[in-house]
Write an enzyme that holds these catalytic residues in place. Structure first.
Site, short mmCIF file in Angstrom:
data_model
loop_
_atom_site.label_atom_id
_atom_site.label_comp_id
_atom_site.label_asym_id
_atom_site.label_seq_id
_atom_site.Cartn_x
_atom_site.Cartn_y
_atom_site.Cartn_z
N SER A 1 -2.48 -0.52 -1.40
CA SER A 1 -2.46 -0.61 -2.91
C SER A 1 -2.46 -2.00 -3.42
CB SER A 1 -1.29 0.32 -3.12
OG SER A 1 -1.31 1.53 -2.70
N GLU B 1 1.46 -5.80 -5.64
CA GLU B 1 2.09 -5.52 -4.33
C GLU B 1 1.51 -6.36 -3.22
OE1 GLU B 1 2.97 -1.61 -3.23
OE2 GLU B 1 2.41 -1.85 -1.25
N ARG C 1 10.07 -2.20 -0.97
CA ARG C 1 8.84 -3.17 -0.54
C ARG C 1 9.39 -4.74 -0.39
NH1 ARG C 1 7.67 1.22 0.54
NH2 ARG C 1 5.93 2.42 -0.33
#
Ligand SMILES: Cc1cc2nc3c(=O)[nH]c(=O)nc-3n(C[C@H](O)[C@H](O)[C@H](O)COP(=O)(O)OP(=O)(O)OC[C@H]3O[C@@H](n4cnc5c(N)ncnc54)[C@H](O)[C@@H]3O)c2cc1C
Length: 319
Positions: free
Chosen positions: A223, A315, A171
């Site tokens: 998320s 995130e 990520r």
């Protein structure tokens, strides 16, 4: 050329966010370069200094950003470049192309490599910047080259990087680490010849899985927390997570499991709620503010730390 006082809630998948002082949607690289020239003349030094040195924040489809209630005192620049062009073995794709559009294009052309992204929201620019991934796949596996603009200098500079120089990791990428210094404008992708029927089946399965497991009926930004890498958790605790560990693409404990076990499913604050369907999503059920969401984020971090001694990392992007 710049639109003033634009409600960021209209550009957020969350439907949350105060006004942007200036907003500009660019259709080409040239558009962006000209807009930045004008911006440097217009923007007071204080605005630039307070916001990433340039005063500019790049927006994709707004599927991963929590805009603040106070808005943004600078320029929101949306590089809506809509190019899809096949050049030999390479596909050149503009940053503004939606992943869903690209997936449809690839099915039509029998090109394989992005099936894992069936149902993944957002743009190509956003996906490259965050090395988006799901179902064991990641965008980095198909990226050959990325073209970006360095906007941190007095003269905008075009940069071309091969895959290695993008420093992709879980990520993350050099574009994320560079914190708003660069605008991704184009990516060159490498895809294989695929079997249309098989590709379609996988994509549909992935879309259906998301519909079943994710609270897509409410505005959300995916998320909120990263799944926790197993290697970051004390060895003597591994056994208790054996039944929930998944590969993403390395062994992780799902953040949703920790939040659920901390007893936080369905808890709400103002108009925001920790989704009972997927507790790593905080959904906007009724006119939530950014403050409502931030309160729940704090609560989750505190309770998960208390119960498991694990520090959850966000995130999402906050602005
Ligand atoms: C229902 C749902 C499910 C999701 N599932 C997943 C998933 O499975 N896997 C996953 O990885 N993510 C997932 N996400 C998160 C999100 O979709 C991805 O992070 C997506 O890649 C973000 O793209 P975007 O265009 O919306 O970026 P935005 O939300 O607009 O921006 C995100 C960040 O990228 C930057 N950015 C955007 N475009 C550019 C550009 N052209 N140049 C430089 N920086 C840029 C922004 O400045 C910001 O910092 C999900 C989100 C939702 C709402």
């Amino acid at each position: 050329m710049f639109v003033e006082n634009v409600k960021l809630s209209s550009y957020s998948n969350y439907k949350i966010g105060g006004p942007a002082r200036y907003f500009f949607e660019a259709k080409s690289i040239d558009d962006i370069i000209k807009a930045l020239e004008k911006w440097r003349l217009l923007a007071p030094y204080q605005i630039r200094k307070a916001n990433f040195g340039s005063g500019v924040f790049t927006l994709g489809a707004g599927t991963n950003i929590l805009f603040g209630d106070e808005g943004f005192n600078g320029l929101i620049l949306k590089p809506n470049i809509q190019l899809i062009k096949k050049e030999g073995d390479i596909l050149r794709v503009g940053a503004g192309v939606l992943i869903s559009q690209l997936v449809d294009y690839l099915i039509n052309k029998n090109l394989s490599g992005l099936e894992w992204a069936g149902g993944l929201p957002g743009t190509v620019g956003g996906a490259v910047r965050g090395n988006a991934g799901s179902f064991g796949g990641e965008i980095q596996t198909i990226v050959k080259e990325v073209v970006s603009l360095d906007i941190s200098r007095p003269q905008t500079k075009i940069i071309r990087r091969n895959n290695r120089d993008c420093n992709f990791s879980y990520r993350s990428s050099i574009f994320k680490l560079n914190k708003n210094r660069e605008i991704i404008v184009e990516a060159a992708l490498i895809l294989k010849k695929g079997d249309r029927k098989l590709m379609q089946t996988i994509i549909e399965e992935n879309i259906n899985y998301r519909r079943q497991k994710q609270p897509l009926e409410h505005p959300n930004i995916g998320s909120i927390f990263k799944n926790v890498a197993l290697k970051k958790v004390a060895k003597n605790a591994h056994k208790s997570f054996n039944s929930v560990i998944k590969n993403d693409p390395f062994p992780v404990i799902p953040a949703a499991h920790l939040i659920s076990e901390a007893g936080l499913k369905g808890i709400s604050h103002g108009g925001a709620m920790i989704s009972p369907k997927h507790p790593n999503f905080i959904v906007n059920v009724l006119g939530a503010t950014a403050k409502d969401v931030k309160n729940l984020i704090q609560l989750v971090k505190k309770e998960v730390k208390k119960k498991f001694n694990i520090g959850l990392e966000e995130e999402i992007v906050r602005l």
